[in-house]
Design a protein around this motif. Structure first.
Motif, PDB file in Angstrom:
ATOM      1  N   THR A 196       0.817  -1.218   0.000  1.00  0.00           N
ATOM      2  CA  THR A 196       0.000   0.000   0.000  1.00  0.00           C
ATOM      3  C   THR A 196       0.851   1.269   0.000  1.00  0.00           C
ATOM      4  O   THR A 196       0.311   2.371   0.001  1.00  0.00           O
ATOM      5  CB  THR A 196      -0.957   0.029   1.210  1.00  0.00           C
ATOM      6  N   ASN A 236      -2.115   3.815   0.776  1.00  0.00           N
ATOM      7  CA  ASN A 236      -3.270   3.086   0.270  1.00  0.00           C
ATOM      8  C   ASN A 236      -3.230   2.974  -1.248  1.00  0.00           C
ATOM      9  O   ASN A 236      -4.222   3.204  -1.936  1.00  0.00           O
ATOM     10  CB  ASN A 236      -4.572   3.738   0.753  1.00  0.00           C
ATOM     11  N   GLY A 267      -5.731  -0.984   0.734  1.00  0.00           N
ATOM     12  CA  GLY A 267      -6.157  -1.020   2.133  1.00  0.00           C
ATOM     13  C   GLY A 267      -7.671  -1.051   2.249  1.00  0.00           C
ATOM     14  O   GLY A 267      -8.233  -1.792   3.057  1.00  0.00           O
ATOM     15  N   TRP A 268      -8.334  -0.255   1.415  1.00  0.00           N
ATOM     16  CA  TRP A 268      -9.790  -0.239   1.426  1.00  0.00           C
ATOM     17  C   TRP A 268     -10.346  -1.579   0.952  1.00  0.00           C
ATOM     18  O   TRP A 268     -11.316  -2.078   1.513  1.00  0.00           O
ATOM     19  CB  TRP A 268     -10.319   0.892   0.554  1.00  0.00           C
ATOM     20  N   MET A 314      -2.098   3.011   5.528  1.00  0.00           N
ATOM     21  CA  MET A 314      -2.809   1.838   5.003  1.00  0.00           C
ATOM     22  C   MET A 314      -4.204   2.200   4.507  1.00  0.00           C
ATOM     23  O   MET A 314      -4.680   1.636   3.531  1.00  0.00           O
ATOM     24  CB  MET A 314      -2.952   0.764   6.093  1.00  0.00           C
ATOM     25  N   PHE A 315      -4.869   3.143   5.187  1.00  0.00           N
ATOM     26  CA  PHE A 315      -6.290   3.349   4.942  1.00  0.00           C
ATOM     27  C   PHE A 315      -6.676   4.774   4.525  1.00  0.00           C
ATOM     28  O   PHE A 315      -7.865   5.068   4.407  1.00  0.00           O
ATOM     29  CB  PHE A 315      -7.090   2.917   6.179  1.00  0.00           C
TER      30      PHE A 315
END
Length: 192
Positions: A43, A143, A148-149, A134-135
Protein backbone atom coordinates in the motif's frame (compact mmCIF):
# COMPACT_ATOMS: atom_id res chain seq x y z
CA UNK A 1 6.98 -1.32 -2.14
CA UNK A 2 10.42 -1.64 -0.64
CA UNK A 3 12.11 1.62 0.24
CA UNK A 4 14.76 0.94 -2.36
CA UNK A 5 14.08 -0.49 -5.74
CA UNK A 6 16.99 -0.63 -8.16
CA UNK A 7 14.68 -0.44 -11.18
CA UNK A 8 12.94 2.69 -9.92
CA UNK A 9 14.79 5.09 -7.69
CA UNK A 10 12.46 6.97 -5.39
CA UNK A 11 12.93 10.66 -4.84
CA UNK A 12 12.17 11.22 -1.16
CA UNK A 13 10.66 14.49 0.05
CA UNK A 14 12.01 14.28 3.61
CA UNK A 15 13.52 10.90 4.41
CA UNK A 16 16.99 9.86 3.37
CA UNK A 17 17.37 6.49 1.63
CA UNK A 18 18.59 4.84 4.85
CA UNK A 19 15.78 6.40 6.89
CA UNK A 20 13.24 5.25 4.30
CA UNK A 21 14.61 1.69 4.37
CA UNK A 22 14.41 1.63 8.16
CA UNK A 23 10.92 3.14 8.45
CA UNK A 24 9.68 0.92 5.62
CA UNK A 25 10.99 -2.15 7.46
CA UNK A 26 9.32 -1.03 10.71
CA UNK A 27 5.97 -0.38 9.01
CA UNK A 28 6.19 -3.72 7.19
CA UNK A 29 6.46 -5.46 10.56
CA UNK A 30 3.57 -3.43 12.00
CA UNK A 31 1.30 -4.33 9.06
CA UNK A 32 2.87 -7.28 7.22
CA UNK A 33 1.47 -8.77 4.06
CA UNK A 34 0.63 -12.44 3.84
CA UNK A 35 -1.78 -15.01 2.47
CA UNK A 36 -2.27 -12.86 -0.62
CA UNK A 37 -3.29 -9.84 1.47
CA UNK A 38 -1.52 -6.51 1.11
CA UNK A 39 0.49 -4.96 3.88
CA UNK A 40 2.35 -1.71 4.44
CA UNK A 41 4.74 -2.26 1.55
CA UNK A 42 2.07 -3.01 -1.04
CA UNK A 43 0.00 0.00 0.00
CA UNK A 44 3.14 2.20 -0.06
CA UNK A 45 2.88 3.36 3.53
CA UNK A 46 6.47 4.64 3.30
CA UNK A 47 5.39 7.13 0.62
CA UNK A 48 2.61 8.37 2.90
CA UNK A 49 5.03 8.71 5.83
CA UNK A 50 7.61 10.57 3.73
CA UNK A 51 4.98 12.96 2.36
CA UNK A 52 3.43 13.49 5.79
CA UNK A 53 6.71 14.18 7.58
CA UNK A 54 7.82 16.57 4.84
CA UNK A 55 4.73 18.67 5.58
CA UNK A 56 4.92 18.51 9.38
CA UNK A 57 6.64 20.50 12.08
CA UNK A 58 10.25 20.13 13.12
CA UNK A 59 9.44 18.13 16.28
CA UNK A 60 7.85 15.33 14.26
CA UNK A 61 10.66 15.32 11.70
CA UNK A 62 13.23 15.27 14.52
CA UNK A 63 11.46 12.28 16.10
CA UNK A 64 11.80 10.38 12.83
CA UNK A 65 15.45 11.34 12.31
CA UNK A 66 16.46 10.60 15.92
CA UNK A 67 14.31 7.48 16.12
CA UNK A 68 15.82 5.91 13.00
CA UNK A 69 19.30 6.76 14.22
CA UNK A 70 18.62 5.28 17.67
CA UNK A 71 17.00 2.14 16.26
CA UNK A 72 19.88 1.49 13.85
CA UNK A 73 22.41 2.19 16.61
CA UNK A 74 20.63 -0.29 18.89
CA UNK A 75 20.50 -3.09 16.32
CA UNK A 76 24.04 -2.40 15.10
CA UNK A 77 25.31 -2.66 18.66
CA UNK A 78 23.31 -5.78 19.49
CA UNK A 79 23.36 -7.64 16.16
CA UNK A 80 25.95 -5.92 13.97
CA UNK A 81 23.32 -4.84 11.41
CA UNK A 82 20.98 -1.96 10.75
CA UNK A 83 17.32 -2.71 11.51
CA UNK A 84 16.30 -3.14 7.85
CA UNK A 85 19.06 -5.74 7.36
CA UNK A 86 17.84 -8.00 10.17
CA UNK A 87 15.68 -11.06 9.49
CA UNK A 88 11.97 -10.39 10.06
CA UNK A 89 11.86 -12.56 13.19
CA UNK A 90 14.67 -10.51 14.77
CA UNK A 91 12.96 -7.27 13.70
CA UNK A 92 9.80 -8.45 15.46
CA UNK A 93 11.77 -9.21 18.65
CA UNK A 94 13.34 -5.74 18.64
CA UNK A 95 10.01 -4.01 18.04
CA UNK A 96 8.26 -6.06 20.71
CA UNK A 97 10.87 -4.95 23.25
CA UNK A 98 10.47 -1.33 22.19
CA UNK A 99 6.67 -1.55 22.28
CA UNK A 100 6.81 -3.00 25.79
CA UNK A 101 8.96 -0.08 26.92
CA UNK A 102 7.08 2.69 28.71
CA UNK A 103 10.09 4.75 29.78
CA UNK A 104 9.72 8.51 29.29
CA UNK A 105 12.26 10.09 26.96
CA UNK A 106 14.40 11.42 29.81
CA UNK A 107 14.71 8.05 31.56
CA UNK A 108 18.06 6.27 31.35
CA UNK A 109 18.21 2.69 32.44
CA UNK A 110 21.34 0.66 33.15
CA UNK A 111 19.98 -2.37 31.28
CA UNK A 112 18.52 -0.48 28.31
CA UNK A 113 19.65 2.08 25.76
CA UNK A 114 19.88 5.69 26.80
CA UNK A 115 17.15 6.60 24.36
CA UNK A 116 14.62 3.89 25.26
CA UNK A 117 11.88 6.52 25.60
CA UNK A 118 12.76 7.99 22.22
CA UNK A 119 12.45 4.55 20.64
CA UNK A 120 9.06 3.98 22.28
CA UNK A 121 7.85 7.37 21.01
CA UNK A 122 9.30 6.70 17.55
CA UNK A 123 7.63 3.28 17.37
CA UNK A 124 4.26 4.72 18.43
CA UNK A 125 4.57 7.41 15.75
CA UNK A 126 5.44 4.92 13.02
CA UNK A 127 2.56 2.71 14.20
CA UNK A 128 0.09 5.58 13.91
CA UNK A 129 1.40 6.66 10.51
CA UNK A 130 1.37 3.06 9.25
CA UNK A 131 -2.32 2.69 10.03
CA UNK A 132 -3.06 6.08 8.47
CA UNK A 133 -1.04 5.19 5.36
CA UNK A 134 -2.81 1.84 5.00
CA UNK A 135 -6.29 3.35 4.94
CA UNK A 136 -6.02 7.01 3.86
CA UNK A 137 -7.29 8.28 0.55
CA UNK A 138 -4.60 7.44 -2.04
CA UNK A 139 -4.09 11.14 -2.79
CA UNK A 140 -2.09 11.34 0.46
CA UNK A 141 0.53 8.89 -0.76
CA UNK A 142 -0.52 5.63 0.91
CA UNK A 143 -3.27 3.09 0.27
CA UNK A 144 -1.85 2.50 -3.21
CA UNK A 145 -4.59 1.44 -5.64
CA UNK A 146 -7.00 1.50 -2.67
CA UNK A 147 -5.56 -1.85 -1.53
CA UNK A 148 -6.16 -1.02 2.13
CA UNK A 149 -9.79 -0.24 1.43
CA UNK A 150 -10.17 -3.46 -0.57
CA UNK A 151 -8.68 -5.37 2.35
CA UNK A 152 -11.39 -4.21 4.76
CA UNK A 153 -14.26 -3.83 2.28
CA UNK A 154 -14.49 -0.04 2.50
CA UNK A 155 -15.93 1.59 -0.64
CA UNK A 156 -13.93 4.78 -0.19
CA UNK A 157 -15.28 8.24 -0.93
CA UNK A 158 -18.93 8.15 -1.99
CA UNK A 159 -21.50 10.84 -2.65
CA UNK A 160 -23.93 8.85 -0.54
CA UNK A 161 -25.56 5.47 -0.09
CA UNK A 162 -28.98 4.23 -1.18
CA UNK A 163 -31.44 2.51 1.17
CA UNK A 164 -30.31 -0.98 0.07
CA UNK A 165 -26.65 -0.12 0.76
CA UNK A 166 -27.61 1.18 4.22
CA UNK A 167 -29.41 -2.05 5.14
CA UNK A 168 -27.79 -4.14 7.91
CA UNK A 169 -25.78 -6.98 6.43
CA UNK A 170 -25.28 -5.32 3.04
CA UNK A 171 -21.95 -6.38 1.50
CA UNK A 172 -20.12 -3.09 0.99
CA UNK A 173 -17.56 -4.89 -1.20
CA UNK A 174 -20.14 -4.78 -3.99
CA UNK A 175 -19.94 -0.96 -4.12
CA UNK A 176 -17.28 0.22 -6.58
CA UNK A 177 -14.45 1.90 -4.69
CA UNK A 178 -14.02 5.60 -5.33
CA UNK A 179 -11.27 7.95 -4.26
CA UNK A 180 -11.48 11.69 -3.74
CA UNK A 181 -9.92 12.07 -7.19
CA UNK A 182 -12.73 9.95 -8.67
CA UNK A 183 -15.29 12.28 -7.08
CA UNK A 184 -13.45 15.34 -8.43
CA UNK A 185 -13.49 13.84 -11.95
CA UNK A 186 -17.22 13.10 -11.66
CA UNK A 187 -17.89 16.64 -10.49
CA UNK A 188 -15.82 18.10 -13.34
CA UNK A 189 -17.68 15.97 -15.92
CA UNK A 190 -20.99 17.15 -14.45
CA UNK A 191 -19.85 20.78 -14.75
CA UNK A 192 -18.72 20.39 -18.39
Amino acid sequence: MPATNEATKVSWLFLTETEAETVDAVSARIFPSGDGKPGARETRVITYIDKTTADEDEALRRCYRDGVEALNALTSEQYGQRFAELPEERQDEVLERIEASTAPESTRTPEGPEDEGLLATFFALVWEHTIQGMFCDPQYGGNHEALGWQLVGFPGAQWGYNAEQMRAGFDSKTIPIKTLEDLRRELKRADD
